[in-house]
Design an enzyme around this catalytic site. Structure first.
Site: not given
Ligand code: BG6
Length: 485
Positions: A233, A238, A343
């Protein structure tokens, strides 16, 4: 500003969560900012048997609530005029004819964006039907949402399937982290300034940490999450993209392929992980039940739609190494987790100790550059400065820039930027096939070891900074995670 290009934005999976939470709200923002061609249309497509009015009623209840800024009823009313709905079953060629007729009523110079916000197993059959009705001409782009496969082989199969009908430069593989202003700014920081790049190597940098921590748990996505896990994920996409932007060599230009060539080279320079490396340098963990503010919060296994014996990881930490001249010997710690204490997405570069210790100071610590991508977009360079008064004590203080305060201008959310780039035909912020497959190839040994249950699955209390084992992973090298520094 880009010249506005007329477009049809064909959104498959239009009734889905991503469409409602992100895609439509971000198209709304672009609309309000005047960035969409006045005649640009959005065609919602899904199996549901709606007419346009029925679909708009759903958008009204499920999507409007996700618009967090710039909302006005008048703008909303003009935005939804762009939307038409087409009910379509992927197995029925006649439905694609209806779609094509709706789209082809447009001029040929318009751009057509086909956004596949559906499960990957539908990508190839959908592309095949689109091609059969001519919706794969030069002016058509197809956007593929992640996760693109579940491993290297399935990713290759999806890419092969789509490549039968679309050329590589028509394919936009989305990783929304690349749309984050703060991540793009990293390239400016590195390559548009004289003082960072000379220090950006193993001579001056001791270790690097890349973190994407979320407070959210798996929420209502249990079914998807349990077959996916944090590695697929977040890490394969990312975190590896963040790593590329942090560590790649300077590209010759900002053209799509110049940047993507450098990212590919970086991923290919990652030291391959053996089974022994996975056991030693990769930590997987699940959050466990904990108390927060006097309340008991669920562990992963108590979450909705999660099997009681699930071994899916909600946290991963990896110590990676890059086998090139710039980075040899520098550990890159990558970590991500759900239900963590905060976060934050950030990149931390820990510099080596200054050689000359003529100052005293209990707080003496090496320099550290912290690039926070979210929730605040900021850059902080921790520097040693003399404490006031007599004596020669130094303390650490940050030279700090908050991007939103320092630089004026409209800051768009990642998805808005990426949607506009697709409409305008800009590929630079999308993944090329070879990069994506190289990233899969690198994480494969981790998945294989885990599948064979060769490593421990650790636990960490919900709303903590992760398992003890991840602390030990860094301690072995004399390092600490950022929140402990
Ligand atoms: C997504 C994932 O690609 O990115 C999610 O599938 C995650 O699980 C999200 O919560 C996080 O994105 P951001 O932009 O909120 O950091």
């Amino acid at each position: 500003m880009d010249k506005q290009i007329n477009f049809d934005f064909v959104l498959f999976g239009a009734t889905g969560d991503l469409a409602m939470r992100k895609l439509l709200p971000n198209l709304y923002q672009a609309h309000v900012a005047g960035l969409l061609h006045p005649e640009g249309r959005i065609l919602g497509v899904s199996r549901s048997d709606f007419d346009t009015a029925g679909f708009l009623a759903k958008v009204e209840t499920d999507s409007k609530i996700h618009i967090k800024k710039n909302f006005s009823e008048a703008d909303w009313a003009s935005f939804i005029k762009r939307i038409t709905y087409v009910s379509l079953n992927v197995n029925r060629p006649e439905d694609f004819k209806v779609l094509a007729d709706t789209v082809k009523a447009r001029r040929e110079t318009d751009n057509i964006v086909i956004y596949l916000s559906t499960a990957p197993k539908f990508f190839e059959p959908t592309c095949e039907q689109l091609a059969a009705v001519g919706l794969n001409a030069e002016n058509v782009r197809v956007v593929l949402e992640k996760p693109l496969g579940t491993d290297l082989q399935s990713s290759q199969e999806i890419n092969n399937g789509v490549a039968r009908f679309f050329k590589e430069d028509q394919i936009y593989r989305i990783d929304h982290y690349l749309g984050k202003e703060s991540l793009q700014n990293l390239l400016a920081l590195r390559f548009a300034n004289v003082m960072f790049e000379p220090l950006w190597n193993n001579k001056y940098i001791k270790s690097v940490q890349l973190t994407i921590a979320e407070e959210l748990g798996v929420e209502e996505r249990g079914e998807f999450y349990d077959i996916t896990g944090a590695l697929r994920d977040m890490v394969q996409n990312h975190l590896i993209q963040m790593l590329c932007m942090t560590a790649m060599e300077p590209p010759a230009s900002l053209d799509a392929d110049a940047v993507r060539d450098e990212k590919l080279k970086l991923i290919q320079s990652l030291k391959p992980l053996t089974t022994a490396d996975v056991a030693e340098n990769v930590i997987r963990a699940q959050y466990t039940e904990a108390e927060k503010d006097g309340q008991t919060v669920n562990g992963y296994l108590q979450e909705h739609n999660i099997p009681a014996d699930s071994r899916t990881e909600t946290y991963v930490a990896v110590k990676a190494e890059i086998n090139n001249q710039r980075w040899a010997g520098v550990p890159f710690y990558l970590r991500t987790g759900k239900r963590m204490a905060g976060k934050v997405a950030e990149i931390v570069l820990n510099f080596r100790d200054a050689a000359n210790h003529i100052f005293d100071g209990s707080q003496k610590a090496p320099n550290r550059l912290v690039i926070e991508l979210q929730p605040n977009e900021s850059i902080r360079l921790y520097t040693q400065l003399k404490m006031p008064g007599s004596g020669n004590h130094v303390g650490q203080a940050a030279l700090s820039v908050n991007m939103a305060e320092a630089l004026e201008g409209r800051r768009a959310e990642a998805y808005e930027r990426l949607l506009l780039d697709v409409i305008n035909g800009k590929l630079a912020l999308f993944n090329r096939r070879d990069e994506l497959e190289a990233a899969w190839a690198w994480v494969m040994p981790i998945m294989e070891s885990w599948a064979a249950n060769k490593t421990t699955l650790h636990g960490y209390p919900a709303y903590s900074w992760g398992p003890e084992a991840a602390r030990e992973l860094l301690a072995r090298n004399g390092d600490k995670w950022h929140e402990e520094q």
